[in-house]
Design an enzyme around this catalytic site. Structure first.
Site, PDB file in Angstrom:
ATOM      1  N   ASN A 117       0.729  -1.329  -0.085  1.00 35.74           N
ATOM      2  CA  ASN A 117       0.073   0.139   0.017  1.00 35.74           C
ATOM      3  C   ASN A 117       0.835   1.510  -0.001  1.00 35.74           C
ATOM      4  OD1 ASN A 117      -2.310   1.502   0.286  1.00 35.74           O
ATOM      5  ND2 ASN A 117      -2.006   1.817   2.572  1.00 35.74           N
ATOM      6  N   HIS A 119       0.805   5.200   1.376  1.00 30.24           N
ATOM      7  CA  HIS A 119       0.126   6.032   2.488  1.00 30.24           C
ATOM      8  C   HIS A 119       0.882   7.469   2.471  1.00 30.24           C
ATOM      9  CE1 HIS A 119      -2.501   7.201   5.794  1.00 30.24           C
ATOM     10  NE2 HIS A 119      -1.626   7.641   6.452  1.00 30.24           N
ATOM     11  N   SER A 146       4.925   6.869   2.563  1.00 32.55           N
ATOM     12  CA  SER A 146       5.468   5.737   2.929  1.00 32.55           C
ATOM     13  C   SER A 146       4.786   4.569   1.905  1.00 32.55           C
ATOM     14  CB  SER A 146       4.885   5.374   4.428  1.00 32.55           C
ATOM     15  OG  SER A 146       5.404   6.367   5.126  1.00 32.55           O
ATOM     16  N   ASP A 155      -2.387   0.903   8.292  1.00 35.40           N
ATOM     17  CA  ASP A 155      -1.424   1.552   7.964  1.00 35.40           C
ATOM     18  C   ASP A 155      -0.250   1.252   8.805  1.00 35.40           C
ATOM     19  OD1 ASP A 155      -2.756   3.003   6.084  1.00 35.40           O
ATOM     20  OD2 ASP A 155      -3.494   4.364   7.553  1.00 35.40           O
TER      21      ASP A 155
END
Ligand code: GRF
Length: 234
Positions: A117, A119, A146, A155
């Protein structure tokens, strides 16, 4: 041209600019893996939970297929995730990249795939859906981006790469946001290559050879992408 495909999916919910950037930066680009063998990322499929997402239009122009799975058609998070797993499983994916996918995935989806992912903050600062605004309104003098592995806690998975960007005096939220997005576009492709242990080979002749090979195998109806993918999750 012989190169091993690494089949990947991108999941998104809205604008899709990171998704488009990943496709333009990495899809069908020749790389070397850790054994020095030629390979390439194949964005085999994308999935979107929002039928009105602008990203769906981007994909039409990019000629990449998209599964639209509206989460509102499902009564529970788990029912949506079960449908998502069922829709993606046939593609034998090695990795999934989340790019503005605004759904929290359940443990069953997280354990079914290897998921990365992006972020828009310097984690662990400013987790959650409003990271850019929360950071902008804070006393911290930097923002960041990030890229991390997805774990069950939001997260919070292991960071693959992250970078800071300094706030400028008197800048607007829009300017700050634009700087964060610009950093996302350079960082996400680099972090994906790092996570997958790949190095780009900048060669237009190898890339045209790959496109011709893929085209002729599509014409003869064989599917080289299904035969040699050894990177699927065990
Ligand atoms: C990006 O800021 C990303 O970091 C966050 O959601 C946003 C998606 O933007 N997770 P886009 O859809 O890629 O334009």
């Amino acid at each position: 041209m012989s190169a091993t495909p690494i089949k990947c999916a991108i999941l998104f919910s809205g604008n899709g600019s990171n998704m488009q950037n990943i496709i333009e930066s990495l899809h069908h680009k020749i790389c070397l893996d850790s054994s020095g063998e030629h390979c390439f990322i194949d964005i085999t499929i994308t999935l979107c939970n929002n039928p009105n997402a602008f990203g769906i239009k981007r994909l039409e122009a990019l000629n990449i297929p998209c599964i639209v799975l509206n989460h509102k058609d499902f009564s529970t998070r788990q029912a949506f995730d079960n449908a998502l797993i069922k829709a993606l499983e046939p593609y034998n994916l090695s990795y999934i990249f989340l790019a503005g996918f605004m759904r929290i995935l359940s443990p069953s989806a997280i354990s079914a795939f290897r998921i990365i992912n992006i972020h828009p903050s310097f984690l662990p600062d400013f987790k959650g859906a409003h990271a850019i605004k929360d950071c902008f309104n804070s006393d911290v003098n930097y923002g960041g981006v990030s890229v991390h592995w997805v774990s069950e806690e939001l997260d919070s998975g292991e960071v693959i790469m992250q970078e800071k960007v300094l706030k400028a005096p008197n800048e607007s939220l829009e300017d700050f946001e634009a700087k964060i997005h610009a950093l996302e576009y350079t960082l996400y492709p680099k972090a994906i290559l790092k996570a997958l242990g790949l190095a780009r080979v900048e060669s237009t002749s190898l890339e045209s050879a790959l496109e011709s090979t893929l085209e002729s195998s599509a014409n003869t109806n064989s599917t080289p992408l299904d035969s040699s993918n050894t990177r699927g999750k065990a």
